[in-house]
Write an enzyme that holds these catalytic residues in place. Structure first.
Site, PDB file in Angstrom:
ATOM      1  N   TYR A   1       0.775  -1.172  -0.188  1.00  0.00           N
ATOM      2  CA  TYR A   1       0.095   0.038   0.019  1.00  0.00           C
ATOM      3  C   TYR A   1       0.873   1.138  -0.040  1.00  0.00           C
ATOM      4  O   TYR A   1       1.637   1.577   1.101  1.00  0.00           O
ATOM      5  CB  TYR A   1      -1.092   0.003   1.261  1.00  0.00           C
ATOM      6  CG  TYR A   1      -1.976  -1.063   1.336  1.00  0.00           C
ATOM      7  CD1 TYR A   1      -2.245  -1.769   0.226  1.00  0.00           C
ATOM      8  CD2 TYR A   1      -2.620  -1.452   2.533  1.00  0.00           C
ATOM      9  CE1 TYR A   1      -3.352  -2.988   0.210  1.00  0.00           C
ATOM     10  CE2 TYR A   1      -3.521  -2.479   2.535  1.00  0.00           C
ATOM     11  CZ  TYR A   1      -3.693  -3.145   1.581  1.00  0.00           C
ATOM     12  OH  TYR A   1      -4.735  -4.090   1.501  1.00  0.00           O
TER      13      TYR A   1
ATOM     14  N   PHE B   1     -13.498  -5.621   0.776  1.00  0.00           N
ATOM     15  CA  PHE B   1     -14.541  -4.741   0.161  1.00  0.00           C
ATOM     16  C   PHE B   1     -15.730  -5.079   0.696  1.00  0.00           C
ATOM     17  O   PHE B   1     -16.902  -5.275   0.299  1.00  0.00           O
ATOM     18  CB  PHE B   1     -14.586  -5.001  -1.274  1.00  0.00           C
ATOM     19  CG  PHE B   1     -13.512  -4.785  -2.064  1.00  0.00           C
ATOM     20  CD1 PHE B   1     -12.553  -3.703  -1.731  1.00  0.00           C
ATOM     21  CD2 PHE B   1     -13.155  -5.316  -3.439  1.00  0.00           C
ATOM     22  CE1 PHE B   1     -11.501  -3.244  -2.621  1.00  0.00           C
ATOM     23  CE2 PHE B   1     -12.124  -5.068  -4.187  1.00  0.00           C
ATOM     24  CZ  PHE B   1     -11.411  -3.963  -3.903  1.00  0.00           C
ATOM     25  N   PRO B   2     -15.562  -4.846   2.306  1.00  0.00           N
ATOM     26  CA  PRO B   2     -17.208  -5.108   2.992  1.00  0.00           C
ATOM     27  C   PRO B   2     -18.342  -4.045   2.683  1.00  0.00           C
ATOM     28  O   PRO B   2     -19.378  -4.364   2.707  1.00  0.00           O
ATOM     29  CB  PRO B   2     -16.692  -5.079   4.360  1.00  0.00           C
ATOM     30  CG  PRO B   2     -15.344  -4.100   4.365  1.00  0.00           C
ATOM     31  CD  PRO B   2     -14.807  -4.392   3.148  1.00  0.00           C
ATOM     32  N   LEU B   3     -17.826  -2.822   2.125  1.00  0.00           N
ATOM     33  CA  LEU B   3     -18.720  -1.808   1.510  1.00  0.00           C
ATOM     34  C   LEU B   3     -18.812  -1.575   0.093  1.00  0.00           C
ATOM     35  O   LEU B   3     -19.367  -0.679  -0.416  1.00  0.00           O
ATOM     36  CB  LEU B   3     -18.545  -0.499   2.423  1.00  0.00           C
ATOM     37  CG  LEU B   3     -18.361  -0.578   3.973  1.00  0.00           C
ATOM     38  CD1 LEU B   3     -18.035   0.780   4.493  1.00  0.00           C
ATOM     39  CD2 LEU B   3     -19.978  -0.875   4.405  1.00  0.00           C
TER      40      LEU B   3
ATOM     41  N   GLY C   1     -16.034  -1.502  -2.105  1.00  0.00           N
ATOM     42  CA  GLY C   1     -14.830  -1.454  -2.537  1.00  0.00           C
ATOM     43  C   GLY C   1     -15.064  -0.287  -3.440  1.00  0.00           C
ATOM     44  O   GLY C   1     -15.413   0.834  -3.202  1.00  0.00           O
TER      45      GLY C   1
ATOM     46  N   PRO D   1     -19.179   1.185  -4.426  1.00  0.00           N
ATOM     47  CA  PRO D   1     -20.007   1.155  -3.147  1.00  0.00           C
ATOM     48  C   PRO D   1     -21.176   0.666  -3.234  1.00  0.00           C
ATOM     49  O   PRO D   1     -21.877   1.006  -4.342  1.00  0.00           O
ATOM     50  CB  PRO D   1     -19.920   2.589  -2.728  1.00  0.00           C
ATOM     51  CG  PRO D   1     -18.733   3.291  -3.297  1.00  0.00           C
ATOM     52  CD  PRO D   1     -18.571   2.492  -4.486  1.00  0.00           C
ATOM     53  N   LEU D   2     -21.681  -0.032  -2.346  1.00  0.00           N
ATOM     54  CA  LEU D   2     -23.109  -0.576  -2.054  1.00  0.00           C
ATOM     55  C   LEU D   2     -24.174   0.364  -2.497  1.00  0.00           C
ATOM     56  O   LEU D   2     -24.225   1.272  -1.595  1.00  0.00           O
ATOM     57  CB  LEU D   2     -23.176  -1.531  -0.902  1.00  0.00           C
ATOM     58  CG  LEU D   2     -22.169  -2.791  -0.538  1.00  0.00           C
ATOM     59  CD1 LEU D   2     -22.503  -3.235   0.745  1.00  0.00           C
ATOM     60  CD2 LEU D   2     -22.294  -3.565  -1.774  1.00  0.00           C
TER      61      LEU D   2
END
Length: 295
Positions: A63, A213-215, A217, A220-221
């Site tokens: 990163y 990517f819980p939301l 990535g 976005p959701l």
């Protein structure tokens, strides 16, 4: 899946950690490349992570590269005794910011030593071997050669625990035959549920599952149904998406990332959001609809 208060901790290696952690990826510059636009703001976020009681940070030396690990060291070293830092190896960055596989024995050895140096540690708590497939999804193939290198570094005392990232269930099984696997980090969220069976299998074995990517990535959701549930419970859609994950399975550890102190606090507040059975059922309908569209 009935509504219920999620358990507050799960085992990660030999440690119990709070299930809502922090992902440091967004502390680097645009495209996770180069330095942050505001270094002081990035350092403030990391200090607020600890002030909020978070005890699990996910990072990687690719990163930036090197940027997030150097920020973590500057902001938090000497580290709190209860802090678990998880990193990933298996990639490098091109001069143009591209993401390139780096899984040769020499590359893996170098990556572990780069993480140690930039974090200022003598041993890494958890190292995830990141494999590469099609885009952000896994591809079948043996991981024995790469994982054997990491297991040797563990035997040398440079790595305490080993995890896997971007892998299939078959690869998890192969990995368990080589060394103990303490966590699996794969793409998973409310509408991307390919790993449902794997999550349940890992929960039964006591192994942590960490969604990246819980939301959503880079995409976005977004869902009218998600917005509706959020309005009904008095939370943001992203808080609801995180709370759904916490209630999905007890072994899920979350690492939502942000470069904003306010957004960090908003994410952490999702940890106490208790979704009802009715809300869970509505959210599962969104997931089922998304799956049918992909099919």
């Amino acid at each position: 899946m009935p509504g219920r208060s999620p358990s507050p901790t799960w085992r990660l290696g030999t440690r119990q950690v709070k299930r809502l952690g922090y992902g440091a990826m967004q502390l680097a510059g645009p495209g996770v490349f180069g330095p942050p636009k505001d270094r002081d703001a990035a350092l403030a976020v990391l200090r607020e992570v600890i002030a909020c009681g978070v005890d699990h940070i996910d990072t990687s030396d690719y990163y930036g590269p090197h940027v997030t690990n150097q920020l973590i060291r500057e902001a938090l070293s000497p580290y709190p005794d209860d802090l678990v830092i998880v990193t990933k190896i298996g990639a490098r960055r091109g001069a143009d910011g591209s993401w390139l596989p780096a899984t040769s024995p020499d590359a893996l050895w170098q990556a572990v030593h780069d993480n140690l140096r930039n974090l200022g540690l003598e041993a890494l708590d958890v190292v995830n071997l990141r494999l590469w497939g099609d885009g952000h999804g896994p591809a079948e193939g043996s991981l024995a050669a790469e994982l054997t290198v990491l297991a040797e570094l563990q035997q040398q005392g440079l790595v305490r625990h080993i995890g896997l990232s971007n892998v299939t269930a078959r690869q998890v099984g192969e990995g368990r035959g080589i060394c103990e696997i303490v966590c699996v980090q794969n793409h998973y969220n409310l509408v991307h549920r390919t790993d449902d069976a794997l999550i349940d299998e890992l929960a039964a074995a006591g192994t942590a599952y960490v969604p990246f990517f819980p939301l959503g990535g880079f995409s976005p959701l977004q869902s009218a149904g998600l917005t509706e549930v959020a309005a009904r419970v008095g939370a943001t859609p992203m808080q609801v998406a995180l709370a759904w994950l916490l209630q999905r399975a007890p072994n899920i550890l979350l690492i939502p990332g942000t470069g904003s102190v306010a957004h960090l606090r908003e994410n952490i507040a999702a940890g106490v959001l208790d979704l009802s059975g009715e809300a869970i059922a509505a959210l599962n309908t969104i997931a089922a609809g998304s799956a049918s569209v992909r099919a």
